[in-house]
Design a protein around this motif. Structure first.
Motif, short mmCIF file in Angstrom:
data_model
loop_
_atom_site.label_atom_id
_atom_site.label_comp_id
_atom_site.label_asym_id
_atom_site.label_seq_id
_atom_site.Cartn_x
_atom_site.Cartn_y
_atom_site.Cartn_z
N THR A 115 -5.84 -43.56 57.22
CA THR A 115 -5.94 -44.06 58.59
C THR A 115 -7.33 -43.78 59.16
N ALA A 116 -7.65 -44.47 60.24
CA ALA A 116 -8.94 -44.28 60.91
C ALA A 116 -8.94 -43.01 61.75
N LEU A 117 -10.12 -42.50 62.04
CA LEU A 117 -10.26 -41.42 63.00
C LEU A 117 -10.02 -41.95 64.41
N GLU A 118 -9.82 -41.04 65.33
CA GLU A 118 -9.58 -41.43 66.72
C GLU A 118 -10.82 -42.08 67.32
N MET A 119 -10.59 -43.11 68.10
CA MET A 119 -11.67 -43.83 68.77
C MET A 119 -11.44 -43.75 70.27
N VAL A 120 -12.47 -43.37 71.02
CA VAL A 120 -12.33 -43.21 72.47
C VAL A 120 -13.54 -43.81 73.17
N LYS A 121 -13.41 -43.98 74.48
CA LYS A 121 -14.48 -44.59 75.27
C LYS A 121 -15.69 -43.66 75.37
N TRP A 122 -16.87 -44.27 75.32
CA TRP A 122 -18.13 -43.55 75.47
C TRP A 122 -18.40 -43.38 76.96
N PHE A 123 -18.04 -42.20 77.46
CA PHE A 123 -18.18 -41.88 78.88
C PHE A 123 -17.45 -42.94 79.72
N ASP A 124 -18.11 -43.56 80.68
CA ASP A 124 -17.41 -44.54 81.52
C ASP A 124 -17.82 -45.97 81.17
N SER A 125 -18.17 -46.18 79.90
CA SER A 125 -18.53 -47.52 79.44
C SER A 125 -17.37 -48.15 78.67
N ASN A 126 -17.53 -49.40 78.29
CA ASN A 126 -16.53 -50.07 77.45
C ASN A 126 -16.92 -50.00 75.98
N TYR A 127 -17.91 -49.19 75.65
CA TYR A 127 -18.23 -48.93 74.25
C TYR A 127 -17.30 -47.81 73.76
N HIS A 128 -16.85 -47.92 72.51
CA HIS A 128 -15.97 -46.92 71.92
C HIS A 128 -16.72 -46.19 70.80
N TYR A 129 -16.61 -44.88 70.77
CA TYR A 129 -17.18 -44.13 69.65
C TYR A 129 -16.06 -43.50 68.84
N VAL A 130 -16.38 -43.20 67.59
CA VAL A 130 -15.41 -42.56 66.71
C VAL A 130 -15.58 -41.05 66.86
N ARG A 131 -14.53 -40.40 67.32
CA ARG A 131 -14.62 -38.99 67.70
C ARG A 131 -14.83 -38.10 66.47
N PRO A 132 -15.88 -37.28 66.46
CA PRO A 132 -16.06 -36.32 65.36
C PRO A 132 -14.84 -35.41 65.26
N THR A 133 -14.41 -35.16 64.05
CA THR A 133 -13.18 -34.40 63.83
C THR A 133 -13.49 -33.23 62.90
N PHE A 134 -13.37 -32.02 63.45
CA PHE A 134 -13.79 -30.81 62.75
C PHE A 134 -12.60 -30.02 62.25
N SER A 135 -12.83 -29.31 61.17
CA SER A 135 -11.81 -28.45 60.58
C SER A 135 -12.44 -27.11 60.23
N LYS A 136 -11.61 -26.12 60.03
CA LYS A 136 -12.12 -24.82 59.59
C LYS A 136 -12.73 -24.91 58.19
N THR A 137 -12.42 -25.98 57.48
CA THR A 137 -12.97 -26.16 56.14
C THR A 137 -14.20 -27.08 56.13
N THR A 138 -14.63 -27.56 57.30
CA THR A 138 -15.81 -28.43 57.36
C THR A 138 -17.02 -27.70 56.78
N GLN A 139 -17.69 -28.33 55.85
CA GLN A 139 -18.89 -27.77 55.23
C GLN A 139 -20.09 -28.62 55.62
N PHE A 140 -20.89 -28.12 56.57
CA PHE A 140 -22.04 -28.89 57.02
C PHE A 140 -23.11 -28.96 55.92
N LYS A 141 -23.60 -30.16 55.71
CA LYS A 141 -24.74 -30.38 54.82
C LYS A 141 -25.29 -31.76 55.11
N LEU A 142 -26.51 -32.02 54.70
CA LEU A 142 -27.09 -33.35 54.91
C LEU A 142 -26.64 -34.30 53.81
N ASN A 143 -26.13 -35.45 54.23
CA ASN A 143 -25.84 -36.55 53.31
C ASN A 143 -26.89 -37.63 53.55
#
Length: 767
Positions: A115-143
């Motif tokens: 399934t897709a990640l959650e999508m919500v409104k960008w502040f008070d605009s009609n643009y929608h962004y895909v909400r970053p979704t973090f976990s305790k297992t998230t491993q930050f690195k550059l892709n």
């Protein structure tokens, strides 16, 4: 010397080239290399356009194939585990996170079902962004290094750009914890994330970037103490690093004054502030600017299409120059121009007078440059004179004022916004009329807009088929939708809206006071683009807009058919509103037009009327205070003015999507039934918030923005979770939103599975 700057430019292309390419890629019609070529061509076109216009500071990394926030999640490896097990390419991972992916196994590829990640409104605009979704297992690195690659791409063209990045605090603050880590506070990950920002900034410096724009739009929100502290921590950290580009810290969409303490003294080269949305913050912002810092004056509107008033804007910029000096002032767009159409020159059918009121993204480049030249003492007298005449002409235009509309708005009283009886008295009358089963099923309104529908609409608009032929075609489409709904066992039907091009534009075209574009597209999300109508004057309904189609649909079935309307707040928010009249007045004008339509539908025998308000939350002022409290009051009043003229037995529905909603604000609408987007909500607490909601509610059960088809068992699991908190006797079964963008096969299967799940629970609750 004063410089000019643009914070971002629309990436969609003047003729929606990006939409066509991405959808062709999803459908297997072009290769990934062909998709990437379209992206490169669009970036090149945008950079050259800004360079030729004379803009000094040109953005890069403002391009995305889907969403700029999602790009950052991919860059920093914030990819939930469920997307990493399919060996997808980076671009396919991006699309899977944005829209979901479901495909069968082949000889060369694994089966995929995610399934897709959650999508919500960008502040008070009609643009929608895909909400970053973090976990305790998230491993930050550059892709990869997308910001660097696009900077170098522009550099090869001889264009020096200022790369744009969403800032670390906004990125974390706007994200959420994944369902396996609900006790995780995203801001707690700041220390892990900052080294990655430093790494990408260092790479940009090595590539030749001298300055970067880091957006922290959360600075216009009511930030808690830990978020304000995070701002100081992040930018102090950047200041301690060596060999990084100079940072312009950018905010937009509101005032930064309540968060000035978090901004003062930060080791950044410049601060960008939106003086279009919040001109009142000028003195306090200027006073907070450090002795060596530059102020980027956001003075050309990035959110609306009205022509800039050069005299007023130049006065504000000159005031900044008087305080800071010319070398420490930049003239800029208030925000990215992402939210405006690409080019007014593509509009060949607008009335010439009305067209003269407008400025799209391409024209806003010229506005930034002219204002910069004017405050720098260059000769732009001809441009100033033409602009002054245009501004004066708009104020006197025959298109603007309607005394009858003004008088009717003035006559609105409490009685007009109050139903004849409260819900608990209306409900028994409605139950007697409809006799619906437990877990009644319905849809939100639209059904697939097929190629055949679009072709016939185009033929009708061009005059190649008659009105009678077009009506016959529309009726055949309505009948097909009605028969399908009867076949699968839906309880409350819709006519499918085959006659409608857009849920706001369709009504706007029939309301006096609107203007419309042919190519005024803006991105809403992914490949979903909209053409917002433009409110140019006082609004009124000359005749019925939707009654004919609703009456026909009801005439061919014994089941109730909903009359479908778009609410006053959504019509307002999904249009480009007037900037010479307050939004409450415009909302009330729309409410009265819709009240007439609601009453006509009821008089024609339509017993269920849905007035959608998906933009209700979007219109909410970003900060707590008197403005927000007032909005709650007048927005709800506008809805009730539109819907309160009906009898108790007429059932009023409404719909909301892709927003975080407070049950108390929905309660104020006094709709009998509301449906709310829910399919991508992972927090059980969200359901619990509605436990005591007094009226009936449908929490959306599948994501209509994804082609993925949920199984019956998935629906059963979702409903089971809801019923742990919400009473069965109040619960309706429906999708997240309308089905316009979906194909017929996925629509048929998804709705069939949904109805089967509802029938399963009816059996479970028989006793």
């Amino acid at each position: 010397m004063v410089q000019s700057a643009v914070l971002g430019f629309p990436r969609i292309g003047p003729n929606r080239e990006l939409k066509k390419a991405t959808e062709d890629y999803w459908n297997g019609k072009i290769t990934v290399d062909e998709l990437f070529k379209v992206g490169k061509d669009l970036r090149t076109q945008n950079w050259k356009l800004q360079k030729e216009a004379g803009v000094d500071i040109i953005p890069s990394n403002d391009f995305s194939f889907y969403d700029q926030v999602l790009d950052l999640s991919l860059l920093f490896n914030v990819i939930p585990d469920r997307y990493t097990k399919y060996d997808l390419s980076p671009i396919d991972t991006l699309f899977a996170m944005g829209r979901g992916l479901q495909r069968k196994a082949t000889e060369t590829e694994k089966a995929v079902d995610v399934t897709a990640l959650e999508m919500v409104k960008w502040f008070d605009s009609n643009y929608h962004y895909v909400r970053p979704t973090f976990s305790k297992t998230t491993q930050f690195k550059l892709n990869g290094q997308k910001p660097v690659d696009e900077f170098l791409e522009a550099k090869e063209l001889g264009i020096h750009t200022r790369p744009v990045l969403l800032g670390p605090v906004s990125y974390l603050f706007l994200g959420k914890a994944d369902k396996d880590s609900l006790d995780l506070e995203p801001l707690s990950l700041l220390e892990q994330l900052l080294p990655l920002y430093t790494e990408i900034l260092s790479k940009l410096a090595s590539a030749g970037a001298t300055e970067v724009q880091i957006d922290e739009p959360v600075l216009v929100l009511d930030l808690p103490a830990n978020a304000q502290a995070a701002i100081k921590k992040a930018y102090t950290y950047f200041g301690e690093q060596s060999n990084l580009p100079k940072i312009t810290l950018a905010t937009y969409f509101g005032t930064v004054v309540p968060n000035l303490d978090a901004i003062k003294g930060l080791p950044v080269a410049a601060l960008h502030v939106d003086f279009v949305r919040a001109p009142e913050q000028f003195d306090e912002v200027v006073a907070a600017i450090g002795n060596k810092q530059t102020l980027s004056v956001g003075i050309v509107d990035g959110r609306n299409i009205w022509k800039n008033d050069f005299k007023k804007s130049s006065a504000i910029v000159n005031k900044a120059i008087e305080k800071l000096g010319a070398d420490r002032v930049v003239v800029a767009t208030s925000s990215s121009l992402l939210h405006t159409p690409v080019d007014l020159n593509n509009e060949t059918k607008l009335d010439a007078e009305i067209k003269g009121f407008f400025s799209f993204a391409t024209q806003k480049l010229d506005e930034v440059v002219v204002i910069t030249k004017n405050v720098s003492g260059q000769d732009v007298a001809a441009a100033l004179e033409a602009n002054a005449k245009s501004v004066e002409s708009r104020g006197k235009s025959k298109f603007i004022h309607d005394a009858a509309v003004k008088a009717r708005v003035a006559s609105i009283d409490e009685k007009m916004s109050t139903r004849a009886a409260p819900f608990e008295q209306r409900l028994p009358e409605q139950q007697k009329v409809f006799n619906l089963p437990l877990f009644p099923t319905t849809t939100i309104g639209s059904f697939p807009q097929t190629k055949d529908i679009r072709i016939n609409r185009n033929k009708f608009n061009k005059g190649t088929i008659s009105a009678e032929e077009y009506e016959k075609f529309i009726n055949s489409e309505i009948e097909k939708v009605i028969r399908f709904q009867e076949e699968i066992g839906l309880d409350v039907l819709v006519h499918g809206e085959p006659e409608r091009n857009d849920m706001v534009q369709y009504f706007g075209e029939q309301i006096n006071g609107y203007a419309f574009t042919v190519n005024g597209w803006v991105q809403s999300y992914g490949s979903r683009y909209v053409r917002p109508p433009i409110i140019v004057g006082d609004l009124s309904r000359p005749k019925a807009m939707s009654v004919k189609e609703s009456v026909y649909a009801q005439s061919i079935t014994s089941k109730p058919v909903k009359g479908m309307l778009t609410g006053p707040i959504t019509c307002l928010r999904w249009s480009f509103p007037r900037d010479d009249v307050d939004q409450k007045t415009q909302a009330m004008q729309l409410a009265l037009a819709l009240r007439d339509e609601v009453n006509d539908l009821e008089a024609a025998g339509i017993k269920v009327i849905q007035v959608d308000e998906p933009a209700l939350r979007e219109g909410l002022p970003l900060r707590e205070g008197t403005e927000r409290s007032a909005y709650y009051t007048w927005a709800a009043e506008a809805f009730r003015v539109a819907t309160s003229g009906v009898a108790n037995k007429t059932q009023i529905h409404s719909h909301f999507c892709y927003s975080d909603l407070d049950p108390n604000h929905i309660k104020a609408l006094d709709a009998d039934v509301v449906s709310i987007e829910f399919s991508k909500k992972d927090d059980a607490n969200y359901i619990a918030e509605f436990k005591n909601y007094p009226n009936h509610i449908g929490l959306g059960l599948f994501d209509i923005h994804s082609p993925r088809i949920p199984s019956k068992d998935e629906f059963i699991a979702k409903i089971s979770t809801i019923l742990k908190s919400y009473p069965a006797e109040k619960f309706w079964v429906n999708p997240d939103c309308g089905l316009k963008t979906r194909g017929w096969e996925e629509t048929r299967l998804s709705l069939t599975h949904m109805v089967e799940a509802a029938k399963y629970f009816r059996e479970q609750y028989k006793n």
